[in-house]
Design a protein around this motif. Structure first.
Motif, PDB file in Angstrom:
ATOM      1  N   ARG A  78       0.844  -1.196   0.000  1.00 52.63           N
ATOM      2  CA  ARG A  78       0.000   0.000   0.000  1.00 52.63           C
ATOM      3  C   ARG A  78       0.876   1.242   0.000  1.00 52.63           C
ATOM      4  O   ARG A  78       2.010   1.223   0.483  1.00 52.63           O
ATOM      5  CB  ARG A  78      -0.917   0.005   1.226  1.00 52.63           C
ATOM      6  CG  ARG A  78      -1.885   1.191   1.292  1.00 52.63           C
ATOM      7  CD  ARG A  78      -3.017   0.919   2.262  1.00 52.63           C
ATOM      8  NE  ARG A  78      -3.853  -0.209   1.818  1.00 52.63           N
ATOM      9  CZ  ARG A  78      -4.931  -0.625   2.474  1.00 52.63           C
ATOM     10  NH1 ARG A  78      -5.313  -0.027   3.600  1.00 52.63           N
ATOM     11  NH2 ARG A  78      -5.632  -1.631   2.013  1.00 52.63           N
TER      12      ARG A  78
ATOM     13  N   ILE B 175       0.503   5.066   1.487  1.00 56.05           N
ATOM     14  CA  ILE B 175      -0.321   5.829   2.419  1.00 56.05           C
ATOM     15  C   ILE B 175       0.060   7.304   2.358  1.00 56.05           C
ATOM     16  O   ILE B 175       1.240   7.657   2.505  1.00 56.05           O
ATOM     17  CB  ILE B 175      -0.140   5.311   3.852  1.00 56.05           C
ATOM     18  CG1 ILE B 175      -0.497   3.815   3.923  1.00 56.05           C
ATOM     19  CG2 ILE B 175      -0.988   6.107   4.838  1.00 56.05           C
ATOM     20  CD1 ILE B 175      -0.157   3.173   5.261  1.00 56.05           C
TER      21      ILE B 175
ATOM     22  N   ILE C 228      -0.236   5.287  12.073  1.00 53.71           N
ATOM     23  CA  ILE C 228      -0.686   4.260  11.124  1.00 53.71           C
ATOM     24  C   ILE C 228      -1.009   2.982  11.882  1.00 53.71           C
ATOM     25  O   ILE C 228      -0.182   2.480  12.652  1.00 53.71           O
ATOM     26  CB  ILE C 228       0.382   3.982  10.048  1.00 53.71           C
ATOM     27  CG1 ILE C 228       0.628   5.241   9.202  1.00 53.71           C
ATOM     28  CG2 ILE C 228      -0.037   2.820   9.157  1.00 53.71           C
ATOM     29  CD1 ILE C 228       1.777   5.092   8.218  1.00 53.71           C
TER      30      ILE C 228
ATOM     31  N   GLN D 260      -3.692   1.803   7.614  1.00 56.05           N
ATOM     32  CA  GLN D 260      -4.474   3.015   7.419  1.00 56.05           C
ATOM     33  C   GLN D 260      -4.100   4.050   8.468  1.00 56.05           C
ATOM     34  O   GLN D 260      -3.703   3.699   9.590  1.00 56.05           O
ATOM     35  CB  GLN D 260      -5.974   2.715   7.520  1.00 56.05           C
ATOM     36  CG  GLN D 260      -6.516   1.840   6.409  1.00 56.05           C
ATOM     37  CD  GLN D 260      -8.001   1.557   6.570  1.00 56.05           C
ATOM     38  OE1 GLN D 260      -8.618   1.938   7.562  1.00 56.05           O
ATOM     39  NE2 GLN D 260      -8.582   0.893   5.593  1.00 56.05           N
TER      40      GLN D 260
END
Length: 387
Positions: free
Chosen positions: A61, A63, A94, A100
């Motif tokens: 991912r 972020i 995070i 997230q």
């Protein structure tokens, strides 16, 4: 030698292709509940790249965080990672299980790094633009103290026992000691020119502070709050890598292309040797046996055998390598290439007759612009039972 040359020739091609693997065996199976990620701060992209280092060695991912992320640290007691955003004066929290952002905590002017106490309850951020340290309650995600220190503090590091926070003040050549329980300034000590990186012994008895302006490392008695010695090392010492057992400290001397080894018990420089052009960061393996150094000026990583006292390998990486970290298994070295915007993964393996080298290039992973710091977080998640 033939293999190293082969890797050097392929390196530009690897960076352009993005994904490329140079391995013969699959990654180990850690089980469905195991997670291990590397979190890379991309200073000019305002992002953090999350890399799966347990299974795929690919980005899991990207972020978005605050402006100009620099420092990053993992909480050893909970599944969180903290990112310091220098440009927006805040800290991004995070959640590593979901990868997230779950909170943003405002601090003061121009923070660069964060350190987390061993009990996972407090975070300490030195604010270089406002000459103070922000103390964060990581459970409540709120500021519980702001402590005035010296000018332009670069780093605040908490001792393993949680009692003292050591702060390097680059602007006035001092080191501040904070009582972490009372959240008050104990004292500010004159040290040496442009103190920056800090290492604290496992027993919390001493701190060592690298002074880039004077080519010295200050040894500080934390209990009695006094400077014990100023040790002459190479030019521009920028990084301190402490052996996990605390016996020796490895100093990367950026402007003299070498490292110095300090005996921490006697406060003596035991040895100095050339390691590569402009050594930037170092990390010592968990077994105290190997030192890995990113050579910013020669686009390489040097592997140094501490017991034998010599370089055992030099591996070409990307352009201007800086940040460096080891995975939990100690078998993979992650190197951030600040100019080429990627991460080199080096695999450590048992040599064979066909492959006599102990180290080889595993892959190159594109990340964001100007990656500068990395932390590895390993943990277990709750896996739903199958019905």
């Amino acid at each position: 030698m033939r293999k190293i040359l082969f890797i050097a020739v392929l390196l530009p091609v690897v960076a352009g292709l993005g994904w490329w693997y140079f391995r013969e065996s699959p990654l180990p199976d850690y089980g469905p509940a195991y997670r291990e990620y590397a979190y890379v701060t991309n200073g000019k992209s305002n992002t953090v790249t999350v890399i799966d280092v347990a299974r795929t060695f690919q980005p899991a991912r990207t972020i978005t965080v605050g402006s100009e992320p620099t420092g990053v640290a993992a909480n050893g007691k909970k599944n969180e990672v903290y990112v310091v955003n220098t440009g927006s004066n805040n800290v991004t929290v995070i959640d590593t299980e979901r990868n997230q952002v779950v909170a943003t905590i405002g601090v003061h002017g121009h923070p660069f790094f964060i350190d987390v106490s061993q009990d996972g309850k407090r975070g300490y951020v030195a604010n270089s633009g406002s000459a103070n340290v922000s103390v964060i309650d990581l459970e409540k995600r709120s500021i519980v103290g702001t402590i005035r220190v010296g000018a332009e503090p670069g780093l605040a590091r908490v001792s393993p026992d949680g009692a003292t926070v050591v702060v390097s003040n680059r602007g006035d050549n001092t080191v501040s000691l904070i009582d972490a329980q009372k959240l008050v300034l104990r004292t500010t000590l004159p040290a040496c020119q442009q103190p920056e990186d800090i290492a604290i012994l496992p027993d919390s008895s001493k701190a060592f502070v690298a002074c880039t302006g004077s080519g010295q490392v200050a040894s500080i008695d934390l209990k009695n709050a006094k400077v014990l010695a100023l040790l002459d090392v190479g030019k521009s010492p920028v990084n301190l890598a402490l052996k996990p057992d605390g016996g020796e400290l490895m100093v990367s001397n950026f402007a003299s292309d070498g490292i110095s080894v300090i005996e921490t018990t006697t406060n003596e420089v035991a040895n100095s040797f050339l390691i590569g052009t402009k050594p930037a960061r170092g990390v010592v393996s968990a077994d105290n046996a190997r030192l890995y150094v990113s050579n910013f000026g020669s686009n390489s990583v040097a592997a140094y055998d501490i017991d034998v006292g010599k370089i055992v390998a030099t591996v070409p990486v990307g352009s201007q390598p800086d940040g460096i970290a080891l995975t939990q298994s100690q078998n993979y070295i992650l190197v951030l290439n600040s100019q080429s915007g990627d991460v080199t993964v080096i695999q450590k393996r048992k040599p064979t007759k066909l492959e006599p080298s102990e180290y080889s290039l595993l892959t190159m992973i594109p990340v964001g612009m100007q990656p500068n710091n990395v932390v590895v977080k390993a943990f277990l998640v709750t896996v739903p039972s199958r019905k």
